[in-house]
Design a protein around this motif. Structure first.
Motif, PDB file in Angstrom:
ATOM      1  N   SER A 144      22.773 -50.048  31.303  1.00  0.00           N
ATOM      2  CA  SER A 144      23.816 -50.424  32.256  1.00  0.00           C
ATOM      3  C   SER A 144      24.963 -49.419  32.197  1.00  0.00           C
ATOM      4  O   SER A 144      25.126 -48.696  31.198  1.00  0.00           O
ATOM      5  CB  SER A 144      24.348 -51.819  31.928  1.00  0.00           C
ATOM      6  N   ALA A 145      25.764 -49.383  33.242  1.00  0.00           N
ATOM      7  CA  ALA A 145      26.917 -48.484  33.278  1.00  0.00           C
ATOM      8  C   ALA A 145      27.883 -48.808  32.145  1.00  0.00           C
ATOM      9  O   ALA A 145      28.471 -47.906  31.536  1.00  0.00           O
ATOM     10  CB  ALA A 145      27.624 -48.601  34.626  1.00  0.00           C
ATOM     11  N   ALA A 146      28.018 -50.087  31.812  1.00  0.00           N
ATOM     12  CA  ALA A 146      28.930 -50.493  30.734  1.00  0.00           C
ATOM     13  C   ALA A 146      28.456 -49.958  29.383  1.00  0.00           C
ATOM     14  O   ALA A 146      29.258 -49.457  28.580  1.00  0.00           O
ATOM     15  CB  ALA A 146      29.041 -52.017  30.689  1.00  0.00           C
ATOM     16  N   ASP A 147      27.149 -50.053  29.139  1.00  0.00           N
ATOM     17  CA  ASP A 147      26.600 -49.547  27.871  1.00  0.00           C
ATOM     18  C   ASP A 147      26.739 -48.032  27.780  1.00  0.00           C
ATOM     19  O   ASP A 147      27.082 -47.489  26.726  1.00  0.00           O
ATOM     20  CB  ASP A 147      25.127 -49.938  27.741  1.00  0.00           C
ATOM     21  N   ARG A 148      26.461 -47.364  28.885  1.00  0.00           N
ATOM     22  CA  ARG A 148      26.595 -45.908  28.883  1.00  0.00           C
ATOM     23  C   ARG A 148      28.051 -45.497  28.677  1.00  0.00           C
ATOM     24  O   ARG A 148      28.341 -44.528  27.969  1.00  0.00           O
ATOM     25  CB  ARG A 148      26.061 -45.323  30.188  1.00  0.00           C
ATOM     26  N   ARG A 149      28.973 -46.233  29.286  1.00  0.00           N
ATOM     27  CA  ARG A 149      30.397 -45.914  29.137  1.00  0.00           C
ATOM     28  C   ARG A 149      30.813 -46.004  27.667  1.00  0.00           C
ATOM     29  O   ARG A 149      31.503 -45.121  27.159  1.00  0.00           O
ATOM     30  CB  ARG A 149      31.253 -46.859  29.985  1.00  0.00           C
ATOM     31  N   ILE A 150      30.406 -47.050  26.998  1.00  0.00           N
ATOM     32  CA  ILE A 150      30.774 -47.230  25.594  1.00  0.00           C
ATOM     33  C   ILE A 150      30.296 -46.044  24.755  1.00  0.00           C
ATOM     34  O   ILE A 150      31.036 -45.496  23.920  1.00  0.00           O
ATOM     35  CB  ILE A 150      30.180 -48.551  25.047  1.00  0.00           C
ATOM     36  N   GLN A 151      29.051 -45.630  24.986  1.00  0.00           N
ATOM     37  CA  GLN A 151      28.490 -44.536  24.181  1.00  0.00           C
ATOM     38  C   GLN A 151      29.085 -43.183  24.552  1.00  0.00           C
ATOM     39  O   GLN A 151      29.315 -42.344  23.681  1.00  0.00           O
ATOM     40  CB  GLN A 151      26.966 -44.526  24.331  1.00  0.00           C
ATOM     41  N   TYR A 152      29.338 -42.977  25.837  1.00  0.00           N
ATOM     42  CA  TYR A 152      29.958 -41.708  26.242  1.00  0.00           C
ATOM     43  C   TYR A 152      31.409 -41.623  25.736  1.00  0.00           C
ATOM     44  O   TYR A 152      31.884 -40.541  25.394  1.00  0.00           O
ATOM     45  CB  TYR A 152      29.923 -41.537  27.759  1.00  0.00           C
ATOM     46  N   GLU A 153      32.087 -42.751  25.711  1.00  0.00           N
ATOM     47  CA  GLU A 153      33.459 -42.743  25.194  1.00  0.00           C
ATOM     48  C   GLU A 153      33.485 -42.355  23.714  1.00  0.00           C
ATOM     49  O   GLU A 153      34.409 -41.683  23.268  1.00  0.00           O
ATOM     50  CB  GLU A 153      34.105 -44.121  25.400  1.00  0.00           C
ATOM     51  N   ALA A 154      32.474 -42.779  22.969  1.00  0.00           N
ATOM     52  CA  ALA A 154      32.385 -42.388  21.553  1.00  0.00           C
ATOM     53  C   ALA A 154      32.159 -40.885  21.415  1.00  0.00           C
ATOM     54  O   ALA A 154      32.704 -40.244  20.508  1.00  0.00           O
ATOM     55  CB  ALA A 154      31.250 -43.158  20.878  1.00  0.00           C
ATOM     56  N   LEU A 155      31.394 -40.311  22.338  1.00  0.00           N
ATOM     57  CA  LEU A 155      31.126 -38.872  22.303  1.00  0.00           C
ATOM     58  C   LEU A 155      32.297 -38.051  22.847  1.00  0.00           C
ATOM     59  O   LEU A 155      32.381 -36.849  22.588  1.00  0.00           O
ATOM     60  CB  LEU A 155      29.869 -38.550  23.117  1.00  0.00           C
ATOM     61  N   ALA A 156      33.171 -38.689  23.614  1.00  0.00           N
ATOM     62  CA  ALA A 156      34.284 -37.979  24.274  1.00  0.00           C
ATOM     63  C   ALA A 156      35.566 -37.987  23.460  1.00  0.00           C
ATOM     64  O   ALA A 156      36.609 -37.545  23.956  1.00  0.00           O
ATOM     65  CB  ALA A 156      34.541 -38.587  25.649  1.00  0.00           C
ATOM     66  N   GLN A 157      35.518 -38.451  22.235  1.00  0.00           N
ATOM     67  CA  GLN A 157      36.720 -38.475  21.399  1.00  0.00           C
ATOM     68  C   GLN A 157      37.249 -37.057  21.188  1.00  0.00           C
ATOM     69  O   GLN A 157      36.462 -36.114  21.045  1.00  0.00           O
ATOM     70  CB  GLN A 157      36.410 -39.121  20.047  1.00  0.00           C
ATOM     71  N   PRO A 158      38.562 -36.854  21.160  1.00  0.00           N
ATOM     72  CA  PRO A 158      39.130 -35.515  20.969  1.00  0.00           C
ATOM     73  C   PRO A 158      38.576 -34.836  19.710  1.00  0.00           C
ATOM     74  O   PRO A 158      38.517 -35.444  18.646  1.00  0.00           O
ATOM     75  CB  PRO A 158      40.635 -35.788  20.824  1.00  0.00           C
ATOM     76  N   GLY A 159      38.155 -33.603  19.877  1.00  0.00           N
ATOM     77  CA  GLY A 159      37.624 -32.847  18.751  1.00  0.00           C
ATOM     78  C   GLY A 159      36.135 -32.996  18.551  1.00  0.00           C
ATOM     79  O   GLY A 159      35.535 -32.267  17.746  1.00  0.00           O
ATOM     80  N   ALA A 160      35.507 -33.931  19.258  1.00  0.00           N
ATOM     81  CA  ALA A 160      34.055 -34.120  19.127  1.00  0.00           C
ATOM     82  C   ALA A 160      33.331 -32.923  19.738  1.00  0.00           C
ATOM     83  O   ALA A 160      33.819 -32.308  20.685  1.00  0.00           O
ATOM     84  CB  ALA A 160      33.632 -35.413  19.807  1.00  0.00           C
ATOM     85  N   PRO A 161      32.134 -32.578  19.226  1.00  0.00           N
ATOM     86  CA  PRO A 161      31.422 -31.369  19.694  1.00  0.00           C
ATOM     87  C   PRO A 161      31.146 -31.343  21.190  1.00  0.00           C
ATOM     88  O   PRO A 161      31.221 -30.290  21.815  1.00  0.00           O
ATOM     89  CB  PRO A 161      30.117 -31.400  18.887  1.00  0.00           C
ATOM     90  N   LEU A 162      30.815 -32.498  21.756  1.00  0.00           N
ATOM     91  CA  LEU A 162      30.459 -32.545  23.183  1.00  0.00           C
ATOM     92  C   LEU A 162      31.478 -33.353  23.985  1.00  0.00           C
ATOM     93  O   LEU A 162      31.136 -33.981  24.997  1.00  0.00           O
ATOM     94  CB  LEU A 162      29.067 -33.162  23.355  1.00  0.00           C
ATOM     95  N   ALA A 163      32.722 -33.328  23.555  1.00  0.00           N
ATOM     96  CA  ALA A 163      33.760 -34.166  24.171  1.00  0.00           C
ATOM     97  C   ALA A 163      33.891 -33.925  25.673  1.00  0.00           C
ATOM     98  O   ALA A 163      33.983 -34.878  26.465  1.00  0.00           O
ATOM     99  CB  ALA A 163      35.098 -33.929  23.476  1.00  0.00           C
ATOM    100  N   LEU A 164      33.909 -32.662  26.093  1.00  0.00           N
ATOM    101  CA  LEU A 164      34.113 -32.365  27.520  1.00  0.00           C
ATOM    102  C   LEU A 164      32.898 -32.756  28.362  1.00  0.00           C
ATOM    103  O   LEU A 164      33.047 -33.262  29.479  1.00  0.00           O
ATOM    104  CB  LEU A 164      34.434 -30.885  27.705  1.00  0.00           C
TER     105      LEU A 164
END
Length: 223
Positions: A144-164
């Protein structure tokens, strides 16, 4: 200088030499041991480097041979048999294997392999995030879009390798949800980031323009 002073200096120097000689006899082995340890340590490091280089070469050759198969299922099977040797090597082999499964149409198996890599706490963060990002891409139609959002937000944290890259995906989710202003604002942040790659900057700029926004400004249309 008097003869007496000269004699005293000579005796003092002799005493110093005698003490130095005794110290060398008593403790000289320490210096010898230090030299042996330094030389031995350097030799061991060189041996370790040569061994690591040989292992990496062997892994690369094995992966190249496995990837030579035309059939993706055969590639996946060959990659499963690659003797990785290290956790990082095994992760790379599994990523390639997941790619072969995905090409063969077995998305579920590919996503499972990638999720396994993403959950391995012994791996460097960059490998775990790459695996997680790829797994999310494969599951775009099943999560679902909600599940994907949660996981992408974890990857988008400042300083994360694939944040952008994760932030770009969040912007696309916002577009799906009709949140145009939020998407443009997020994409503008990507464009303005000093570390953004040329390809990502171009993609973000094109989407901003397509949405009616200004890549360099803050004005956005009503969402």
């Amino acid at each position: 200088m008097s003869d007496t002073d000269s004699f005293i200096d000579e005796v003092t120097e002799e005493v110093r030499r005698d003490r130095l000689f005794l110290m060398l006899k008593r403790y000289g082995w320490i210096g010898g041991l230090a030299v042996v340890m330094i030389v031995g340590g350097a030799a061991w490091r060189e041996y370790g480097k040569a061994k690591d280089q040989a292992a990496a070469q062997e892994l690369g050759d094995a992966m190249t041979a496995a990837l030579a198969a035309d059939d993706p299922a055969a590639r996946a099977e060959a990659l499963a048999a690659v003797p990785a040797g290290t956790a990082t090597g095994a992760a790379i082999a599994k990523m390639l294997q997941a790619g072969a499964f995905a090409e063969a149409g077995d998305v579920e198996r590919a996503a499972a392999l990638l999720s396994e890599i993403a959950a391995d706490g012994e791996l460097e963060l960059v490998y775990r995030h790459i695996a997680s990002f790829k797994a999310l891409s494969l599951q775009a139609g099943s999560l679902s879009a909600a599940d994907r959002r949660i996981q992408y937000e974890a990857l988008a944290q400042p300083g994360a390798p694939l944040a952008l890259l994760a932030s770009e995906q969040l912007a696309l989710l916002e577009i799906e949800e009709g949140k145009t202003e939020a998407a443009i604002s997020r994409l503008q942040s990507i464009v303005a980031d000093a570390t953004v790659s040329r390809d990502l900057k171009d993609r973000a700029t094109q989407v901003i323009v397509a949405l009616g926004g200004n890549p360099d400004g803050t004005a956005t249309p009503e969402g």
